[in-house]
Structures are given as structure tokens and as C-alpha cells.
Design a protein around this motif. Structure first.
Motif, PDB file in Angstrom:
ATOM      1  N   GLU A 216       0.818  -1.212   0.000  1.00 23.08           N
ATOM      2  CA  GLU A 216       0.000   0.000   0.000  1.00 23.08           C
ATOM      3  C   GLU A 216       0.854   1.265   0.000  1.00 23.08           C
ATOM      4  N   LYS A 217       1.827   1.335   0.913  1.00 24.58           N
ATOM      5  CA  LYS A 217       2.633   2.552   0.991  1.00 24.58           C
ATOM      6  C   LYS A 217       3.594   2.662  -0.182  1.00 24.58           C
ATOM      7  N   ARG A 218       4.190   1.538  -0.577  1.00 26.63           N
ATOM      8  CA  ARG A 218       5.142   1.557  -1.686  1.00 26.63           C
ATOM      9  C   ARG A 218       4.506   1.191  -3.025  1.00 26.63           C
ATOM     10  N   GLY A 219       3.304   0.662  -2.981  1.00 24.02           N
ATOM     11  CA  GLY A 219       2.588   0.350  -4.220  1.00 24.02           C
ATOM     12  C   GLY A 219       3.188  -0.780  -5.017  1.00 24.02           C
TER      13      GLY A 219
ATOM     14  N   ILE B  67      24.678 -10.846  -1.136  1.00 20.50           N
ATOM     15  CA  ILE B  67      25.925 -10.503  -0.446  1.00 20.50           C
ATOM     16  C   ILE B  67      25.706  -9.620   0.782  1.00 20.50           C
ATOM     17  N   ALA B  68      24.506  -9.014   0.926  1.00 13.87           N
ATOM     18  CA  ALA B  68      24.250  -8.126   2.064  1.00 13.87           C
ATOM     19  C   ALA B  68      22.753  -7.823   2.128  1.00 13.87           C
ATOM     20  N   PHE B  69      22.381  -6.973   3.109  1.00 12.34           N
ATOM     21  CA  PHE B  69      20.970  -6.594   3.277  1.00 12.34           C
ATOM     22  C   PHE B  69      20.868  -5.125   3.671  1.00 12.34           C
ATOM     23  N   GLY B  70      19.738  -4.542   3.317  1.00 12.54           N
ATOM     24  CA  GLY B  70      19.360  -3.228   3.817  1.00 12.54           C
ATOM     25  C   GLY B  70      18.026  -3.365   4.518  1.00 12.54           C
ATOM     26  N   GLY B  71      17.869  -2.722   5.674  1.00 16.60           N
ATOM     27  CA  GLY B  71      16.614  -2.799   6.422  1.00 16.60           C
ATOM     28  C   GLY B  71      16.062  -1.419   6.700  1.00 16.60           C
ATOM     29  N   ARG B  72      14.739  -1.215   6.457  1.00 11.55           N
ATOM     30  CA  ARG B  72      14.109   0.086   6.680  1.00 11.55           C
ATOM     31  C   ARG B  72      12.991  -0.039   7.703  1.00 11.55           C
ATOM     32  N   VAL B  73      12.885   0.979   8.576  1.00 12.58           N
ATOM     33  CA  VAL B  73      11.790   0.987   9.553  1.00 12.58           C
ATOM     34  C   VAL B  73      10.467   1.195   8.826  1.00 12.58           C
ATOM     35  N   LEU B  74       9.364   0.796   9.459  1.00 13.30           N
ATOM     36  CA  LEU B  74       8.048   0.927   8.840  1.00 13.30           C
ATOM     37  C   LEU B  74       7.418   2.288   9.101  1.00 13.30           C
TER      38      LEU B  74
ATOM     39  N   TYR C 121      17.425   2.475  -2.296  1.00  9.11           N
ATOM     40  CA  TYR C 121      16.782   1.221  -2.686  1.00  9.11           C
ATOM     41  C   TYR C 121      15.319   1.413  -3.070  1.00  9.11           C
ATOM     42  N   MET C 122      14.584   2.177  -2.251  1.00  8.47           N
ATOM     43  CA  MET C 122      13.148   2.313  -2.458  1.00  8.47           C
ATOM     44  C   MET C 122      12.843   3.003  -3.784  1.00  8.47           C
ATOM     45  N   ASP C 123      13.645   4.025  -4.134  1.00 13.66           N
ATOM     46  CA  ASP C 123      13.477   4.668  -5.434  1.00 13.66           C
ATOM     47  C   ASP C 123      13.677   3.658  -6.556  1.00 13.66           C
ATOM     48  N   VAL C 124      14.715   2.850  -6.432  1.00 15.74           N
ATOM     49  CA  VAL C 124      15.022   1.871  -7.475  1.00 15.74           C
ATOM     50  C   VAL C 124      13.882   0.869  -7.639  1.00 15.74           C
ATOM     51  N   ILE C 125      13.411   0.335  -6.528  1.00 15.99           N
ATOM     52  CA  ILE C 125      12.335  -0.668  -6.594  1.00 15.99           C
ATOM     53  C   ILE C 125      11.074  -0.066  -7.208  1.00 15.99           C
TER      54      ILE C 125
ATOM     55  N   ILE D  68       6.326   9.689  -9.490  1.00 17.27           N
ATOM     56  CA  ILE D  68       5.611   8.665 -10.262  1.00 17.27           C
ATOM     57  C   ILE D  68       4.234   8.416  -9.654  1.00 17.27           C
ATOM     58  N   LYS D  69       4.164   8.376  -8.328  1.00 19.57           N
ATOM     59  CA  LYS D  69       2.879   8.130  -7.666  1.00 19.57           C
ATOM     60  C   LYS D  69       1.897   9.287  -7.899  1.00 19.57           C
ATOM     61  N   LYS D  70       2.393  10.522  -7.937  1.00 22.91           N
ATOM     62  CA  LYS D  70       1.524  11.687  -8.098  1.00 22.91           C
ATOM     63  C   LYS D  70       1.116  11.922  -9.557  1.00 22.91           C
ATOM     64  N   TYR D  71       2.085  11.744 -10.468  1.00 23.33           N
ATOM     65  CA  TYR D  71       1.831  12.168 -11.850  1.00 23.33           C
ATOM     66  C   TYR D  71       1.808  11.028 -12.871  1.00 23.33           C
TER      67      TYR D  71
END
Length: 596
Positions: A139-142, A211-218, A260-264, A340-343
């Protein structure tokens, strides 16, 4: 350890010209080959391959070695893994002895695979926490289920030992877990999970290994992101997130994002060449990696001040890259994901097709700094704009066009701006010429040798150069080792790297091992090895005979410390002494820089 005889055979069966030719476009020049260095950005080739000695050397960055060292450096592998890769290429059966380094890397990759599976399973668990994480992604990231699967996205529950127990049950030891970057030991000695109550993003290299991880808070709590530390398999300065997916695209126009989030989000919207740096500012190594896949790179950073600074810094890193670079400029959103989400996707695609070139971006930024209603503001803007327009990569046509725009913006005649621009170009040419002349003076076999004044300074330069030439001579003809060893006083070797190199050469001869870069690589530290490789490269086209060796030995024996040569001199005599040393060496002081 792999037997030295086996390593030497691997090198013999893997011709360095063939191997490097698979990665670098080489051009033959007599007995050598040259090309653009794969280890740093350059436009003029400084990377040289020497088939006669089965070695390579880059005169730009100092990268050097044999075919094993090239594969090791290019593919970011351990030494033993590089040997095994080349052995496989040559069809050689591997030695029976197991190798700790390769085994440790493999175990770490297995830990990461298991961890990624755990995080994915936790995302799909029937718990309130997992439901919250799924809502974040969808929902938040679509994001669609397909995107979640493609990127292997997951969730780390709010549990101090969930992953720890999961990995223990799969047979991983505590010491392996501590080196994984996923588990830490507390001050009290207890192990615990680093990533907790975060959505998880696996970082995958171009070979498809996690090879590694990134973690983001909710939510918006701090720290917003936690990234894996560097390990034996993860070097963030050499990794680009999502390059493993982007490289499969038919498009050669890559979009460089901030996180990361922009890329995804970009990939979800259909822009499948989006990538980003991993938890750090863009590095020269990442620029080099990107240039291997992309013909064009669009910088798509956030619109805030930090994003603009990152854009400016990245433009500098791409300045010597063959890749075409442009800058995405947008309004009405803080980042590409929000835009992208807005336009919508179509409008973002229009933005991409209208991206500004680096000159446009820099001029726009400069203009925003000044009040063009004031005389000072206009003059300062013109001065900074001319600095930009006389910089690297701006064509004469572009200068003329932008001079016209500057005239319109400031009310100053275009001819006056062009005249000032020509003066700036002439001054830049003079500075460039002086720099080139200075570099030419400094080039040569002894140019990069630095001897502390406590050990003789400039007066000892000849002896220091002789020691390195002696190393080059022994690499050319190892049969001379007994002759040199019987006559050399090691106390006369001023450079620690050359002391280390000569001792290693003597040990190779004692143990009846080949005296070459392959043998020395495992006996020398990086600095000494680089100096040995340079000595060999600088002498590749001249045969050093025994009379040369005698000259080097004599020069070392007769070298006097500078303290003896200047003892009892006055200050004026002391200065004259050094002036004469420079004169003897043919070094001329460059004229003072003036822009007039």
C-alpha cells in the motif's frame, strides 16, 4: 595452501593476453598491448599488458600483477578463488587440499541465502507484524506481489533471536554468524539479531549471489535505514543495487537513483535499468562498473539540497567516463518515487526524455545563488558561468549558445562575455601546458621514488633508484641472484619496499621457486608488490646485463648519507647544494602561475 607449483602451472596455462582480452579491449603496440584500465576511469589508455612477462601494469592507478591478480581484482575474488577459477578455465583438476578462504566465502553466501529465505517467510507469516509489513510494501510503496518476489523483499520481526535460532538450526557456527553482518554479540556476551522490525531488501551482486541486506523501519523512527557492514563478500564501494536485474535490459540508458526504495519503485513502474549505490555516496569504482553496462546514465536524485549536492559530486565522478550523463530535473515531488505516484509513469517518461545535460544543471545551480538585479550579482554569476563553460567537455558551439543566454539574463553584451571567455580559455591552456611540462620533468624510472631526508633525501635518489633497478634486473635474469647476493650490503637499501622485495627474491631462489610476480605476490605487501611490478614494467623494453648490475651495486656501495655531504655548511651553502643536485638531475623549476 595451494602448492606453488600448481599456481605457477595455472599461470602458464592461462595466457594473460587472452584472459584480459575478454574484459578489456586491447590494442597491440609492438611487444605490448594497451587499453583503458578497468580499475579506474580514464579516457587515454594507461593500462599495459606485457605478454613477455605475463604481467600487466596501469600507469594511471598502479594496478599490477599476473593473470591471477587481474582476475582477483576484476571479479572481487579471494586469491585462492581466482586460482581455482583460472584452473577451471584451463581444465586443470583442483588440488585436493581445501581452502579456508574460499570455504569461508561460500559459507557466508549460504548464510545470506538462508537469511533471505527467513525474511521472505516472515513477511508472509500469519502474524499482525507480518501483515503490517505487507501493507507497507503493497500500500505505501505500491508494489505488486511480482515485484516483491523479484527483489526477494522480506521482513525482520521484532525479535532479538529469531534469525539467530533459524541459522543455528541449519548448522552455522557462532563465529560464522558473527562475521556475517547479521548477528552481533552484546557487551554481556549474548548473540542477537541486528535487523529487527524492519522491511528487508537483499543486495545481490551481478553473479546473482546475495551478499548483504538493507533494512528500513516501517515508520519515521531513527535510524531509518540499517545496512550490512562490509564482509569478505560485500564491498559497498564496488556494488550497485539492482544491477543484477538492470543488466538484463535491452536499454543501455541507466537511471541512477538515491536509494533502494526509489530503485524498486522505478522497476515497478517499468523503468528496469534503475540502480543505486549501496549505503554510501557514489564511488569511482561504481562509476567504472556502471560504464561497463551503460551508454548513458541519468542522475535521478532527490530534489532537496542533499540530492543536489550528490548530483554535483556525481557529475564530477563521471567527468572522465565514456558514458553520456544527464540530470533529471523535476518539481512537485521530493523524489522520483513520489513523482511517479503523483503524476504517473507517462509523465516521468517525458521527464527522462527531456533531461538536462551537466552544463545546464551547473548553470541553473549557479544562477540560483545570485541576485541578478544587482551589478555584483550579475558579475559574479557571469564569472562562475564562464568557469563552468571553460571546463572539460563543453564544445565551442555550446559556449556560443550559452554566451547568448548569459547576455540575455544579465544585460551584458554577448561579445563582452565571449571575450572574457576567450581570456579564461587561454589562461586554462597555459595552466594545462605548465602542468604537462612539470609532469614530463617528473616522469622517468626514478620519478616516483621518495626518500625521507633523514635517510638521504634527493642526494640518495640515485641509490634508491639503483635498488629498484636491481630488482628489475633479477626479475629479468634470476640466475644473477647468487652473484648479487654475494656482493650486496642490505644496509645500503634505503627503501623498505626494495629491502622486502630483494629478501623475497633471495628466498624464492633458495627454495628453487621461479622468481616472477606470481611467486612474489604471496610474499610481499601491496606497496612493495606495486613497486616491483612498476620496476618490471619500466624496464620491459631494455635488457639489463651484468654490467648494469655492477653499476647498481657500485652506486649503492658508494652512496653517502646527505648528513655527510652537507655537514658544516652554512644556510646559503645548504640551499646551493640542493640547487646543484636539481641542476645535475635536469629538473627545472616551473615558472610561477599567472593568468595574465
Amino acid at each position: 595452501m595451494i602448492p606453488q607449483e600448481y599456481i605457477q602451472e595455472v599461470v602458464r596455462r592461462n595466457d594473460i593476453e587472452e584472459v584480459i582480452g575478454q574484459y578489456v579491449q586491447l590494442r597491440r603496440r609492438g611487444r605490448t598491448l594497451s587499453g583503458l584500465c578497468p580499475f579506474h576511469n580514464e579516457k587515454t589508455p594507461s593500462f599495459v599488458v606485457y605478454p613477455d612477462t605475463q604481467s600487466f601494469y596501469c600507469f594511471g592507478c598502479g594496478a599490477a600483477g599476473d593473470v591471477i591478480n587481474f582476475v582477483r581484482k576484476y571479479n572481487n575474488l579471494g586469491y585462492v578463488e581466482s586460482v581455482k577459477q583460472l584452473a577451471s578455465r584451463a581444465g586443470m583438476p583442483l588440488p585436493e587440499e581445501e581452502d579456508k578462504e574460499a570455504r569461508a566465502r561460500q559459507r557466508l553466501l549460504e548464510i545470506n541465502r538462508c537469511a533471505a529465505r527467513y525474511f521472505y517467510e516472515q513477511l508472509n507469516a500469519k502474524t499482525p507484524e507480518a501483515a503490517l509489513a505487507r501493507r507497507y510494501w503493497k500500500e505505501k510503496r505500491g508494489l505488486s506481489d511480482a515485484a516483491i518476489r523479484r527483489f526477494g523483499l522480506g521482513y525482520a520481526p521484532e525479535d532479538f533471536s529469531g534469525l539467530l535460532h533459524y541459522l543455528r538450526r541449519r548448522g552455522f557456527r557462532e563465529d560464522e554468524l558473527e562475521h556475517s553482518g547479521l548477528i552481533k554479540r552484546s557487551a554481556k556476551g549474548n548473540l542477537y539479531d541486528i535487523f529487527r522490525h524492519r522491511v528487508m531488501v537483499p543486495i545481490i551482486d551481478v553473479r546473482g549471489s546475495i551478499i548483504a541486506f538493507g533494512g528500513r523501519v516501517l515508520d519515521d523512527s531513527k535510524p531509518k535505514y540499517i545496512n550490512s557492514p562490509e564482509t569478505v563478500v560485500y564491498h559497498k564501494s564496488r556494488t550497485l543495487f539492482a544491477l543484477n536485474i538492470a543488466k538484463k535490459s535491452a536499454s543501455k540508458r541507466y537511471i541512477l537513483c538515491e536509494g533502494y526504495m526509489d530503485v524498486i519503485s522505478m522497476h515497478e513502474a517499468g523503468f528496469d535499468t534503475a540502480v543505486c549505490a549501496c549505503g554510501t555516496a557514489l564511488t569511482p569504482e561504481q562509476v567504472k562498473l556502471l560504464s561497463e553496462y551503460a551508454d548513458e546514465v541519468v542522475l535521478s536524485y532527490d530534489s532537496d539540497e542533499a540530492g543536489q549536492k550528490a548530483t554535483e559530486r556525481s557529475l564530477g565522478l563521471f567527468a572522465n567516463s565514456p558514458v553520456k550523463v544527464s540530470v533529471l530535473s523535476y518539481q512537485g515531488a521530493k523524489d522520483p518515487d513520489e513523482f511517479i505516484k503523483k503524476y504517473g509513469r507517462e509523465r516521468f517518461d517525458m521527464l527522462l526524455n527531456g533531461t538536462a545535460n551537466p552544463t545546464e544543471f551547473q548553470l541553473k545551480k549557479a544562477k540560483a545563488k545570485y541576485d541578478l538585479r544587482s551589478d555584483d550579482g550579475r558579475l559574479n554569476y557571469i564569472r562562475e558561468a564562464i568557469d563552468i563553460l571553460t571546463g572539460h567537455g563543453v564544445t565551442p558551439t555550446a559556449r556560443d549558445v550559452y554566451a547568448g543566454r548569459l547576455a540575455e539574463e544579465t544585460g551584458v553584451a554577448k561579445q563582452a562575455i565571449l571575450s572574457q571567455m576567450q581570456g579564461a580559455l587561454r589562461a586554462a591552456d597555459r595552466r594545462s601546458h605548465r602542468k604537462e611540462q612539470k609532469e614530463m620533468v617528473q616522469k622517468g624510472i626514478a620519478a616516483d621514488i621518495r626518500v625521507p631526508y633523514t635517510q638521504g633525501g634527493d642526494a640518495a635518489l640515485g641509490a634508491a633508484s639503483a635498488s629498484r633497478q636491481l630488482v628489475a634486473a633479477l626479475l629479468q635474469d634470476p640466475d644473477e641472484v647468487p652473484y648479487v647476493r654475494a656482493r650486496l650490503n642490505m644496509d645500503t637499501i634505503l627503501l623498505p619496499e626494495m629491502q622486502q622485495a630483494l629478501q623475497a627474491i633471495f628466498r624464492c631462489a633458495e627454495e628453487k621457486q621461479p622468481v616472477n610476480l606470481t611467486s612474489l605476490q604471496q610474499r610481499l605487501d601491496d606497496k612493495a608488490f606495486q613497486q616491483v611490478a612498476l620496476a618490471q614494467a619500466q624496464n620491459h623494453d631494455q635488457k639489463l646485463a651484468q654490467r648494469d648490475i655492477d653499476m647498481y651495486l657500485e652506486r649503492l656501495q658508494n652512496a653517502k648519507p646527505i648528513s655527510e655531504r652537507v655537514a658544516g655548511t652554512s644556510d646559503d651553502q645548504f640551499l646551493n647544494f640542493f640547487a646543484n643536485v636539481k641542476k645535475e638531475k635536469g629538473v627545472q623549476e616551473p615558472p610561477p602561475e599567472t593568468d595574465g
